[in-house]
Enzyme design. Structure first.
Site, short mmCIF file in Angstrom:
data_model
loop_
_atom_site.label_atom_id
_atom_site.label_comp_id
_atom_site.label_asym_id
_atom_site.label_seq_id
_atom_site.Cartn_x
_atom_site.Cartn_y
_atom_site.Cartn_z
N ARG A 71 23.35 18.93 -47.96
CA ARG A 71 23.67 18.92 -46.53
C ARG A 71 25.18 19.00 -46.32
O ARG A 71 25.65 19.38 -45.25
CB ARG A 71 23.09 17.63 -45.92
CG ARG A 71 22.96 17.64 -44.44
CD ARG A 71 22.07 16.52 -43.96
NE ARG A 71 22.75 15.25 -43.89
CZ ARG A 71 22.22 14.13 -43.39
NH1 ARG A 71 20.97 14.14 -42.94
NH2 ARG A 71 22.89 13.01 -43.35
N LYS A 106 31.31 13.15 -54.91
CA LYS A 106 31.19 11.86 -55.61
C LYS A 106 29.80 11.31 -55.29
O LYS A 106 29.58 10.75 -54.22
CB LYS A 106 32.28 10.91 -55.11
CG LYS A 106 32.77 9.87 -56.10
CD LYS A 106 31.74 8.86 -56.54
CE LYS A 106 31.31 7.88 -55.50
NZ LYS A 106 30.11 7.11 -55.88
N GLU A 112 28.10 9.82 -41.71
CA GLU A 112 26.65 9.64 -41.47
C GLU A 112 26.31 8.26 -42.00
O GLU A 112 26.22 8.05 -43.21
CB GLU A 112 25.86 10.72 -42.23
CG GLU A 112 26.11 12.14 -41.73
CD GLU A 112 25.46 12.43 -40.39
OE1 GLU A 112 24.68 11.59 -39.89
OE2 GLU A 112 25.76 13.49 -39.82
N LEU A 113 26.15 7.31 -41.08
CA LEU A 113 26.10 5.90 -41.50
C LEU A 113 24.70 5.29 -41.29
O LEU A 113 23.72 6.01 -41.19
CB LEU A 113 27.20 5.13 -40.77
CG LEU A 113 28.59 5.77 -40.91
CD1 LEU A 113 29.62 5.01 -40.09
CD2 LEU A 113 29.03 5.86 -42.37
N CYS A 143 17.81 6.29 -43.79
CA CYS A 143 18.61 5.87 -42.63
C CYS A 143 17.81 6.08 -41.35
O CYS A 143 18.03 5.41 -40.35
CB CYS A 143 19.90 6.67 -42.57
SG CYS A 143 19.60 8.44 -42.61
N GLU A 177 19.33 -3.24 -41.28
CA GLU A 177 18.57 -2.16 -41.91
C GLU A 177 17.69 -2.78 -42.98
O GLU A 177 18.20 -3.46 -43.87
CB GLU A 177 19.54 -1.22 -42.62
CG GLU A 177 19.95 -0.04 -41.82
CD GLU A 177 20.63 1.02 -42.69
OE1 GLU A 177 21.62 0.68 -43.36
OE2 GLU A 177 20.18 2.16 -42.68
N SER A 195 14.35 15.05 -39.29
CA SER A 195 15.28 15.78 -40.16
C SER A 195 14.91 17.26 -40.24
O SER A 195 13.76 17.60 -40.52
CB SER A 195 15.24 15.19 -41.57
OG SER A 195 15.50 13.81 -41.51
P1 NAD Z 1 26.82 2.80 -49.78
O1 NAD Z 1 27.65 2.80 -48.56
O2 NAD Z 1 26.77 1.57 -50.60
O3 NAD Z 1 27.30 3.95 -50.78
C1 NAD Z 1 27.40 5.32 -50.37
C2 NAD Z 1 28.35 6.03 -51.30
O4 NAD Z 1 29.66 5.46 -51.15
C3 NAD Z 1 28.02 5.93 -52.78
O5 NAD Z 1 28.39 7.13 -53.41
C4 NAD Z 1 28.93 4.80 -53.24
O6 NAD Z 1 29.23 4.88 -54.62
C5 NAD Z 1 30.17 5.05 -52.40
N1 NAD Z 1 31.01 3.87 -52.18
C6 NAD Z 1 30.64 2.56 -52.14
N2 NAD Z 1 31.72 1.79 -51.89
C7 NAD Z 1 32.78 2.63 -51.78
C8 NAD Z 1 34.16 2.43 -51.51
N3 NAD Z 1 34.68 1.22 -51.31
N4 NAD Z 1 34.96 3.50 -51.47
C9 NAD Z 1 34.45 4.73 -51.64
N5 NAD Z 1 33.16 4.98 -51.89
C10 NAD Z 1 32.32 3.95 -51.96
O7 NAD Z 1 25.38 3.26 -49.32
P2 NAD Z 1 24.07 3.43 -50.20
O8 NAD Z 1 23.55 2.06 -50.52
O9 NAD Z 1 24.30 4.38 -51.32
O10 NAD Z 1 23.09 4.16 -49.18
C11 NAD Z 1 22.38 3.49 -48.21
C12 NAD Z 1 23.08 3.58 -46.87
O11 NAD Z 1 23.30 4.93 -46.54
C13 NAD Z 1 22.25 3.01 -45.73
O12 NAD Z 1 23.08 2.28 -44.88
C14 NAD Z 1 21.73 4.25 -45.03
O13 NAD Z 1 21.40 4.08 -43.68
C15 NAD Z 1 22.87 5.19 -45.21
N6 NAD Z 1 22.43 6.57 -45.07
C16 NAD Z 1 22.79 7.24 -43.92
C17 NAD Z 1 22.34 8.55 -43.74
C18 NAD Z 1 22.72 9.31 -42.50
O14 NAD Z 1 22.57 10.52 -42.52
N7 NAD Z 1 23.17 8.67 -41.43
C19 NAD Z 1 21.56 9.17 -44.71
C20 NAD Z 1 21.22 8.46 -45.85
C21 NAD Z 1 21.68 7.15 -46.02
#
Ligand code: NAD
Length: 486
Positions: free
Chosen positions: A168, A183, A259-260, A293, A390, A450
């Site tokens: 995406r 990453k 995208e959070l 998400c 969540e 989606s």
């Molecule tokens: P996360 O925020 O823990 O990690 C996401 C990514 O960020 C990973 O690659 C991780 O290694 C990296 N990361 C973590 N800490 C970091 C930092 N301090 N600096 C830089 N990079 C860092 O999320 P997750 O547990 O992998 O995924 C779940 C979350 O993602 C849920 O909150 C979900 O809602 C969200 N999500 C959102 C969407 C969307 O499109 N809005 C889609 C999928 C997942």
């Protein structure tokens, strides 16, 4: 297991992928990838360092000018080949996704198809990045606007859709003429590395896409964001990490797409087709075992139909087969890790302690992997944590309401605003209610929103920008305006 997956996935890459080459981490470090169904190690992957991060940006910078100058049609055709290769490799990729993420093979196959569609959609968008020529209102000159590639992008993805969250971002970035460093989440780096190979086979030149698995995400991403050559961050992940990265991106005023997290309400009005609503609820809740998400997080059901809806939903949830994702009969795989199961369990315990009843589930099956049983909670009280956080697991908390105003008020009681689901037989009521809900996407009589052709993204603290649709490619461009006198 790894051997099996290697045989199926072909040439499995476990090093960093920089400048078109598989390379070890600069300090030789590696980290383990775990099978969530068994807790066993399935692979050891190179652990990128901050020096590797700089090397990846060097590679992306070296490739940037040529890629930006590559004809849009050629970029489109490469993306189209990536779609075809990915589609041909669907089974192997689904196996790999299921292995490292845990999701059922059915979910993994759907993810591969969804992920590949981003390559097809953006192969078509690559040749439709339009500009503007208009007369200036004063009549004194022309206003000409073109769109340039935004530049080197850092793409940070989560583990829950290891293929789709990467494509995406990669597909629109490549369509727009940008080079990138991806990453991936450290729980699921193998799928991202497999994508690098697919893009290479599709004809993406060396350095245009670099993949940097790293356990030290903070320092590695920070290094990239503080390199002045990098002009764009696209992040998908939690709102907490998103906040940190927005702050980091502000140092060099890097363009950001975020995208959070989400906390989706699923509203069913008394006039809805109940069979369709239960079907939709199962998709919105149980796709990816609730680790999405977009997952329905709070069920608001009109009081007149709440008992019947609950009975039917509990029956369907109770009938699901839980097991290792790799087994064909499995409908619900394990969650990603122990912490995820602990969190889901704590939310259920908290809700029950505050007065909720368990209609089905609420248990941790005895197994080595990270399983949680599909669960329905009723009479969930307003102070239960599960309504505010969540869940990211297979739990459906049900709350009843009486009026449209109540439904809207409850739906908006969250800092998130990604998606909401509304079921009603009255289309105008659905649209009216939908317009009052603060969410970027509304599933109206539909449990799945989606679609690569639609703008995906959230209001409020669910994000900034959109992925997918035409908007998705524009986010990888900078408008350049010429004031022209001719
Ligand atoms: P996360 O925020 O823990 O990690 C996401 C990514 O960020 C990973 O690659 C991780 O290694 C990296 N990361 C973590 N800490 C970091 C930092 N301090 N600096 C830089 N990079 C860092 O999320 P997750 O547990 O992998 O995924 C779940 C979350 O993602 C849920 O909150 C979900 O809602 C969200 N999500 C959102 C969407 C969307 O499109 N809005 C889609 C999928 C997942």
């Amino acid at each position: 297991m790894l051997k099996e997956s290697k045989e199926r996935a072909g040439d499995l890459l476990t090093d960093l992928y920089i400048g078109g080459k598989a390379v070890a981490a600069s300090d030789g470090g590696r980290f383990d990838v775990i099978d969530p169904a068994s807790g066993e190690v399935i692979a050891s992957v190179a652990n990128g360092t901050v020096d590797d991060a700089s090397a990846a940006v060097d590679a992306a910078a070296a490739a940037a000018a040529d890629w930006a100058a590559t004809a849009p049609r050629e970029r489109g055709e490469i993306l189209r080949r990536a779609f075809e290769l990915m589609t041909a490799d669907r089974e192997e990729l689904a196996t790999l996704i299921s292995l490292e993420n845990g999701k059922s093979l059915a979910d993994a196959r759907s993810e591969v198809s969804y992920a590949a569609e981003f390559f097809r959609w953006y192969s078509e968008e690559a040749v439709r990045i339009e500009g503007v020529v208009v007369d200036a209102p004063s009549g004194s000159n022309r206003i000409l606007v073109t769109r340039r590639p935004v530049g080197i992008c850092v793409l940070v993805t989560p583990w829950n859709f290891p293929a789709a969250m990467a494509t995406r971002k990669l597909a629109p970035a490549l369509a727009a003429g940008c080079t990138a460093v991806l990453k991936p989440a450290s729980d699921t780096p193998l799928t991202a590395l497999a994508l690098a190979r697919i893009l290479e086979s599709a004809g993406v030149p060396s350095g245009v896409v670099n993949v940097l698995p790293a356990r030290r995400s903070g320092p590695v991403v920070s290094t990239i964001l503080h390199d002045e050559r990098v002009r764009k961050l696209s992040f998908t992940g939690s709102t907490d990490v998103g906040r940190v990265l927005l702050r980091e991106a502000s140092d060099n005023i890097v363009n950001t797409s975020m995208e959070l997290g989400g906390n989706a309400p699923f509203i069913v009005f008394g006039d809805a087709d109940l069979d369709a609503a239960v079907d939709g609820a199962m998709v919105a809740k149980m796709r990816n075992a609730g680790e999405a998400c977009t997952a329905a997080n709070r069920f608001y059901i009109e009081a007149s139909i709440a008992n019947e809806f609950t009975r039917r939903l509990a029956e369907r949830m109770n009938a699901l087969t839980v097991g290792p994702g790799s087994e064909e009969a499995t409908e619900v795989g394990p969650l990603i890790n122990t912490a995820a199961v602990d969190k889901v369990d704590e939310l259920v315990r908290d809700a029950v302690q505050k007065g909720a009843r368990i209609a089905t589930g609420g248990t941790r099956p005895e197994a080595n992997g990270y399983f949680y049983s599909p669960t329905v909670l009723v009479d969930v009280t307003a102070d239960a944590d599960i309504l505010g956080e969540e869940i990211f697991g297979p739990v459906a908390p049900i709350v009843t309401f009486e009026t449209d105003d109540d439904a809207v008020r409850l739906a908006n009681q969250t800092e998130y605003g990604l998606v909401a689901y509304v079921y009603t037989a009255d289309l105008s009521r659905g649209l009216r209610v939908g317009e009052r809900i603060e969410a970027g996407m509304i599933g109206l009589n539909r449990g799945l929103v989606s679609d690569p052709a639609a703008p995906f993204g959230g209001f409020k603290q669910s994000g900034v920008g959109r992925e997918g649709g035409h908007e998705g490619v524009l986010d990888y461009t900078e408008p350049q305006y010429f004031a022209v006198d001719w």
